[in-house]
Design an enzyme around this catalytic site. Structure first.
Site, PDB file in Angstrom:
ATOM      1  N   GLY A   1     -10.131  19.499  11.726  1.00 14.94           N
ATOM      2  CA  GLY A   1     -10.045  20.564  12.348  1.00 14.94           C
ATOM      3  C   GLY A   1      -9.131  21.321  11.241  1.00 14.94           C
ATOM      4  O   GLY A   1      -8.985  22.608  11.010  1.00 14.94           O
TER       5      GLY A   1
ATOM      6  N   ALA B   1      -8.093  18.222  15.215  1.00 16.32           N
ATOM      7  CA  ALA B   1      -8.151  18.478  16.523  1.00 16.32           C
ATOM      8  C   ALA B   1      -7.353  17.542  17.346  1.00 16.32           C
ATOM      9  O   ALA B   1      -7.206  16.363  16.682  1.00 16.32           O
ATOM     10  CB  ALA B   1      -9.499  18.668  17.162  1.00 16.32           C
TER      11      ALA B   1
ATOM     12  N   GLU C   1     -10.919  22.658   8.380  1.00 16.47           N
ATOM     13  CA  GLU C   1     -11.785  23.646   9.020  1.00 16.47           C
ATOM     14  C   GLU C   1     -11.103  24.988   9.058  1.00 16.47           C
ATOM     15  O   GLU C   1     -11.812  26.080   8.835  1.00 16.47           O
ATOM     16  CB  GLU C   1     -12.521  23.235  10.285  1.00 16.47           C
ATOM     17  CG  GLU C   1     -13.686  22.166  10.014  1.00 16.47           C
ATOM     18  CD  GLU C   1     -14.042  21.512  11.349  1.00 16.47           C
ATOM     19  OE1 GLU C   1     -12.946  20.821  12.152  1.00 16.47           O
ATOM     20  OE2 GLU C   1     -15.128  21.560  11.585  1.00 16.47           O
TER      21      GLU C   1
ATOM     22  N   GLU D   1     -14.150  13.012  11.214  1.00 17.27           N
ATOM     23  CA  GLU D   1     -14.657  12.958  12.522  1.00 17.27           C
ATOM     24  C   GLU D   1     -15.731  11.909  12.642  1.00 17.27           C
ATOM     25  O   GLU D   1     -15.916  11.229  13.782  1.00 17.27           O
ATOM     26  CB  GLU D   1     -15.706  14.578  12.982  1.00 17.27           C
ATOM     27  CG  GLU D   1     -14.336  15.441  13.002  1.00 17.27           C
ATOM     28  CD  GLU D   1     -14.260  16.220  11.935  1.00 17.27           C
ATOM     29  OE1 GLU D   1     -14.355  15.703  10.696  1.00 17.27           O
ATOM     30  OE2 GLU D   1     -13.430  17.379  12.131  1.00 17.27           O
TER      31      GLU D   1
HETATM   32  C1  HXC Z   1      -3.253  13.873  17.961  1.00 13.70           C
HETATM   33  C2  HXC Z   1      -2.131  13.149  16.267  1.00 13.70           C
HETATM   34  C3  HXC Z   1      -3.320  13.595  15.169  1.00 13.70           C
HETATM   35  C4  HXC Z   1      -4.377  13.948  15.946  1.00 13.70           C
HETATM   36  C5  HXC Z   1      -1.489  12.628  14.159  1.00 13.70           C
HETATM   37  N1  HXC Z   1      -0.956  12.562  15.422  1.00 13.70           N
HETATM   38  N2  HXC Z   1      -2.844  13.232  14.089  1.00 13.70           N
HETATM   39  N3  HXC Z   1      -2.295  13.298  17.380  1.00 13.70           N
HETATM   40  N4  HXC Z   1      -4.232  14.336  17.307  1.00 13.70           N
HETATM   41  N5  HXC Z   1      -5.350  14.557  14.933  1.00 13.70           N
HETATM   42  C6  HXC Z   1       0.001  12.350  15.821  1.00 13.70           C
HETATM   43  C7  HXC Z   1       0.102  10.764  15.862  1.00 13.70           C
HETATM   44  O1  HXC Z   1      -0.824  10.257  16.917  1.00 13.70           O
HETATM   45  C8  HXC Z   1       1.672  10.309  15.900  1.00 13.70           C
HETATM   46  O2  HXC Z   1       2.102  10.512  17.238  1.00 13.70           O
HETATM   47  C9  HXC Z   1       1.979  11.320  15.072  1.00 13.70           C
HETATM   48  O3  HXC Z   1       1.126  12.530  14.918  1.00 13.70           O
HETATM   49  C10 HXC Z   1       2.375  10.981  13.834  1.00 13.70           C
HETATM   50  O4  HXC Z   1       1.119  10.442  13.216  1.00 13.70           O
HETATM   51  P1  HXC Z   1       1.015   8.819  12.529  1.00 13.70           P
HETATM   52  O5  HXC Z   1      -0.271   8.645  12.343  1.00 13.70           O
HETATM   53  O6  HXC Z   1       1.922   8.124  12.844  1.00 13.70           O
HETATM   54  O7  HXC Z   1       1.464   9.425  10.846  1.00 13.70           O
HETATM   55  P2  HXC Z   1       0.915   8.733   9.642  1.00 13.70           P
HETATM   56  O8  HXC Z   1       1.006   7.055   9.864  1.00 13.70           O
HETATM   57  O9  HXC Z   1       1.749   9.424   8.654  1.00 13.70           O
HETATM   58  O10 HXC Z   1      -0.671   9.232   9.425  1.00 13.70           O
HETATM   59  C11 HXC Z   1      -0.876  10.534   9.196  1.00 13.70           C
HETATM   60  C12 HXC Z   1      -2.410  10.709   9.429  1.00 13.70           C
HETATM   61  C13 HXC Z   1      -2.868   9.912  10.693  1.00 13.70           C
HETATM   62  C14 HXC Z   1      -3.100   9.994   8.394  1.00 13.70           C
HETATM   63  C15 HXC Z   1      -2.655  12.187   9.203  1.00 13.70           C
HETATM   64  O11 HXC Z   1      -2.033  10.462  11.756  1.00 13.70           O
HETATM   65  C16 HXC Z   1      -4.082  10.526  11.015  1.00 13.70           C
HETATM   66  O12 HXC Z   1      -5.155   9.815  10.854  1.00 13.70           O
HETATM   67  N6  HXC Z   1      -4.307  11.406  12.026  1.00 13.70           N
HETATM   68  C17 HXC Z   1      -5.796  11.676  12.670  1.00 13.70           C
HETATM   69  C18 HXC Z   1      -6.497  12.468  11.710  1.00 13.70           C
HETATM   70  C19 HXC Z   1      -7.895  12.850  12.266  1.00 13.70           C
HETATM   71  O13 HXC Z   1      -8.510  11.889  12.439  1.00 13.70           O
HETATM   72  N7  HXC Z   1      -8.155  14.231  12.273  1.00 13.70           N
HETATM   73  C20 HXC Z   1      -9.571  14.541  12.869  1.00 13.70           C
HETATM   74  C21 HXC Z   1      -9.326  14.794  14.307  1.00 13.70           C
HETATM   75  S1  HXC Z   1     -11.157  15.186  14.792  1.00 13.70           S
HETATM   76  P3  HXC Z   1       3.025   9.536  17.595  1.00 13.70           P
HETATM   77  O14 HXC Z   1       3.281   9.880  19.221  1.00 13.70           O
HETATM   78  O15 HXC Z   1       2.359   8.217  17.655  1.00 13.70           O
HETATM   79  O16 HXC Z   1       4.330   9.519  17.156  1.00 13.70           O
HETATM   80  C22 HXC Z   1     -11.135  16.765  14.625  1.00 13.70           C
HETATM   81  C23 HXC Z   1     -12.266  17.334  15.175  1.00 13.70           C
HETATM   82  C24 HXC Z   1     -12.541  18.826  14.997  1.00 13.70           C
HETATM   83  O17 HXC Z   1     -10.302  17.505  13.963  1.00 13.70           O
HETATM   84  C25 HXC Z   1     -13.558  19.388  16.092  1.00 13.70           C
HETATM   85  C26 HXC Z   1     -13.450  19.121  17.275  1.00 13.70           C
HETATM   86  C27 HXC Z   1     -14.370  19.932  18.418  1.00 13.70           C
END
Ligand code: HXC
Length: 258
Positions: free
Chosen positions: A109, A64, A112, A132
């Site tokens: 997500g 998400a 999911e 999460e």
């Molecule tokens: C918003 C995101 C994002 C996310 C990546 N980006 N994941 N933006 N939400 N979930 C964005 C980054 O901010 C960045 O933007 C660009 O995408 C590239 O990501 P990087 O981090 O620079 O890439 P990298 O170093 O290769 O790392 C990849 C990654 C990392 C390991 C996937 O991005 C990461 O850990 N992302 C978050 C993963 C996560 O925690 N997902 C769960 C979310 S909670 P910029 O602008 O800086 O270039 C969820 C809850 C569901 O899903 C239920 C909710 C109700």
């Protein structure tokens, strides 16, 4: 649609979640577009298999959208969860067979939505996880429920509590992935499996899918009764007549859609 692309060819729809700059993270706009897209697809009789993938070559869906959630209120968080559940339930229960083509990160997500598909074919570079709890929230797009149903309660708890990321081979060992293929062969592998499914009785496949889905939420005795009813019903179809006659006449079956 802005963040979701849809292509249909030869009874296969390919849905691409396409926000590669944010690694295809699911914001509200994208979730709404997915809901609309799945609502449209479930009505399309000429589509029998749906392949879901992510735009770009690095990520399926990185979760998400954290930038949208960071300032959300509890009510807004809940609304986002319910919107995703509506979209993912549609995906899970549509009459077509759905295949997730997991081409990279499937986190939060992303894991999911992949679990809401019938089958997951994953590239060697795929990475799964439920991060999460590290963000102070819980999986809210169905993860606490679908992950436990798919890989068992113990493994689901371990993945959710530790937020460990697992690679494609580990996902395969756990039963989260059906098949692991080289990244450059991912779409071909999905289309090849789709082709094998398309050669079967589409009505039977669709009924089998709904039996499996409905039965998972029922007690075994009632689920078996439901199966017997549906099994009996298939004996009224053209495909049953043709499939069995063709077998006995030692010729390929010409299955239609009923
Ligand atoms: C918003 C995101 C994002 C996310 C990546 N980006 N994941 N933006 N939400 N979930 C964005 C980054 O901010 C960045 O933007 C660009 O995408 C590239 O990501 P990087 O981090 O620079 O890439 P990298 O170093 O290769 O790392 C990849 C990654 C990392 C390991 C996937 O991005 C990461 O850990 N992302 C978050 C993963 C996560 O925690 N997902 C769960 C979310 S909670 P910029 O602008 O800086 O270039 C969820 C809850 C569901 O899903 C239920 C909710 C109700």
């Amino acid at each position: 649609m802005k963040n979701v692309q849809l292509e249909v060819a030869d009874q296969i729809a390919t849905v691409t979640i396409d926000r590669p700059k944010a690694l295809n993270a699911l914001n509200t706009e994208t979730l709404s577009e997915l809901k609309e897209c799945f609502s449209e697809l479930e009505k399309q009789k000429d589509v029998r298999v749906v392949i879901l993938t992510g735009g770009g070559n690095k990520s399926f869906v990185a979760g998400a959208d954290i930038s949208e959630m960071v300032n959300a209120t509890p009510a807004e968080g809940r609304a986002m969860s319910l919107l995703a559940m509506e979209a993912f339930n549609k995906l899970e229960n549509m009459p077509q067979v759905t295949i997730a083509a997991v081409n990279g990160y499937a986190l939060g997500g992303g894991c999911e939505i992949a679990m809401s598909c019938d089958i997951r074919i994953v590239a060697e570079n795929a990475v799964f996880g439920q991060p999460e709890c590290g963000l102070g929230i819980i999986p809210g797009f169905g993860g606490t429920q679908r992950l436990a149903r798919l890989i068992g309660k113990g493994r689901a708890k371990e993945l959710i509590f530790t937020c460990d990321r697992i690679d494609a081979q580990e996902a395969y060992r756990m039963g989260l992935a059906n098949k692991v293929v080289p990244a450059d062969q991912l779409m071909r592998a999905c289309q090849e499996m789709a082709g094998r499914i398309l050669s079967k009785g589409s009505y039977a496949v669709s009924i089998a899918k709904s039996m499996i889905n409905a039965g998972m939420d029922m007690d075994l005795n009632n689920a078996l009764k439901m199966e017997a009813d549906a099994f009996g019903f298939t004996f009224s179809t053209h495909d049953k007549e043709e499939g069995m006659t063709a077998f006995l006449e030692k010729r390929p079956a010409n299955l239609t859609d009923f």
